[in-house]
Design a protein around this motif. Structure first.
Motif, PDB file in Angstrom:
ATOM      1  N   THR A 251      36.174  37.468  31.407  1.00  0.00           N
ATOM      2  CA  THR A 251      35.808  37.887  32.762  1.00  0.00           C
ATOM      3  C   THR A 251      36.266  39.321  33.055  1.00  0.00           C
ATOM      4  O   THR A 251      35.472  40.164  33.509  1.00  0.00           O
ATOM      5  N   LYS A 254      34.729  42.209  30.743  1.00  0.00           N
ATOM      6  CA  LYS A 254      33.345  42.534  31.130  1.00  0.00           C
ATOM      7  C   LYS A 254      33.341  43.406  32.387  1.00  0.00           C
ATOM      8  O   LYS A 254      32.591  44.394  32.471  1.00  0.00           O
ATOM      9  N   ALA A 255      34.199  43.081  33.335  1.00  0.00           N
ATOM     10  CA  ALA A 255      34.306  43.892  34.553  1.00  0.00           C
ATOM     11  C   ALA A 255      34.788  45.301  34.216  1.00  0.00           C
ATOM     12  O   ALA A 255      34.293  46.295  34.768  1.00  0.00           O
ATOM     13  N   GLU A 258      31.997  47.375  32.733  1.00  0.00           N
ATOM     14  CA  GLU A 258      31.086  47.799  33.797  1.00  0.00           C
ATOM     15  C   GLU A 258      31.678  48.995  34.566  1.00  0.00           C
ATOM     16  O   GLU A 258      30.965  49.930  34.912  1.00  0.00           O
ATOM     17  N   SER A 266      27.671  39.978  33.864  1.00  0.00           N
ATOM     18  CA  SER A 266      28.781  39.110  34.261  1.00  0.00           C
ATOM     19  C   SER A 266      28.962  37.971  33.252  1.00  0.00           C
ATOM     20  O   SER A 266      28.389  37.991  32.165  1.00  0.00           O
ATOM     21  N   PRO A 273      32.946  35.429  38.221  1.00  0.00           N
ATOM     22  CA  PRO A 273      33.378  36.836  38.264  1.00  0.00           C
ATOM     23  C   PRO A 273      34.750  37.000  38.923  1.00  0.00           C
ATOM     24  O   PRO A 273      35.241  36.097  39.610  1.00  0.00           O
ATOM     25  N   GLN A 279      39.301  42.723  41.176  1.00  0.00           N
ATOM     26  CA  GLN A 279      38.567  43.949  40.841  1.00  0.00           C
ATOM     27  C   GLN A 279      39.400  45.183  41.190  1.00  0.00           C
ATOM     28  O   GLN A 279      39.507  46.125  40.393  1.00  0.00           O
ATOM     29  N   GLN A 283      41.002  47.954  38.637  1.00  0.00           N
ATOM     30  CA  GLN A 283      40.637  49.365  38.775  1.00  0.00           C
ATOM     31  C   GLN A 283      41.853  50.297  38.779  1.00  0.00           C
ATOM     32  O   GLN A 283      41.728  51.473  38.442  1.00  0.00           O
TER      33      GLN A 283
END
Length: 295
Positions: A251, A254-255, A258, A266, A273, A279, A283
């Motif tokens: 999970t 993959k994020a 992206e 996803s 997700p 997220q 980041q």
């Protein structure tokens, strides 16, 4: 067969409808080769193998083999908890032209050590391809013993094991007593350097999707005797490695891809997700302009 030091357990790209995205797969393969990957594992756990149909796996093997075009080895994840099905998939993968196969310890069935030996031997005897074993007790609910691994290492085409048990003592014993040419790979990114230190070969990595070149640099420094620099680089990479497992794999990776502008889509159910909070947390560690190994 030499699979190199940094083997990437490749994610499987999906489109917005949750179907295989073969264009994105080709782009991802090129990205990984350009960023330090020595070999690819296709349709492993990180590739969401439990949710891939046999036809999808075969299409994925074919696409990756054609895209790689002999540049690096392609290792097909053909293991399952069904011995006959694994034999059949292995034969089909061999016809497609993969370079090796990876076989996971049978999950859910909870076989005995003798059962594991018989399972792996039966599959290995039906193929000419090199075989990498995969011991991951956290997912399979059983642990393959050192004795069983060493017994299987005597089978001529079983050439490596991916150890995700986290047991460095067991790994040291395997490395010490395995036949010459048998390789042990870490199944955990954060154990890459410790496993090199006890004589292991490298890592089957998730983090190499994001920091493959940095991991190669760390390995090169270690091999050239710059142990202090290598150790510092390892410590700098640990937060990235840790962040990629904030949610069930793959999970977070993959994020992260992206976020770096590499389209992989996803995850498939039953995975979901990342949350907005996750997220945001990811980041802070992974972003397009991140700069590693600054002193």
């Amino acid at each position: 067969m030499n699979f190199g030091r940094i083997v990437t357990a490749m994610v499987t790209p999906f489109n917005q409808h949750g179907q295989l995205d073969l264009v994105a797969t080709k782009d991802l393969v090129q990205h990984l080769i350009a960023n330090g990957t020595d070999a690819l594992v296709v349709a492993g756990t990180t590739g969401e193998s439990p949710t891939l149909s046999t036809q999808e796996k075969l299409l994925l093997f074919k696409t990756v083999v054609e895209t790689v075009d002999g540049q690096i080895p392609v290792i097909a994840g053909t293991g399952s908890n069904n011995t006959n099905a694994s034999i059949e998939l292995t034969k089909q993968a061999e016809e497609i032209g993969v370079d090796a196969i990876m076989l996971v310890v049978p999950y859910y069935n909870k076989p005995s050590q003798e059962g594991m030996f018989a399972h792996f031997s039966a599959i290995a005897n039906e193929t000419k391809l090199p075989v990498m074993l995969y011991n991951i007790p956290g997912r399979s609910a059983v642990n393959m013993s050192v004795e069983t691994t060493l017994r299987l290492a005597q089978v001529s085409n079983i050439v490596a094991t991916k150890e995700a048990s986290g047991d460095l003592e067991a790994m040291a014993t395997i490395i010490e007593h395995a036949p010459e040419g048998f390789s042990l790979y870490s199944g955990d990114d954060s154990l890459t350097l410790p496993i090199l230190a006890i004589g292991g070969t490298g890592v089957v990595s998730v983090a190499s999707h994001i920091v493959g070149s940095e991991m190669q640099q760390m390995v090169r420094n270690y091999q050239s005797g710059q142990v202090t620099a290598s150790a510092m680089q390892h410590r700098q990479l640990v937060p990235v490695m840790k962040s990629l497992f904030m949610a069930p794999n793959p999970t977070a990776v993959k994020a992260a891809l992206e976020m770096k502008g590499i389209k992989v889509g996803s995850v498939r159910l039953p995975l979901v997700p990342l949350t907005a909070e996750q997220q945001q947390e990811l980041q802070t560690v992974v972003h397009p302009t991140m700069n590693f190994f600054v002193s």
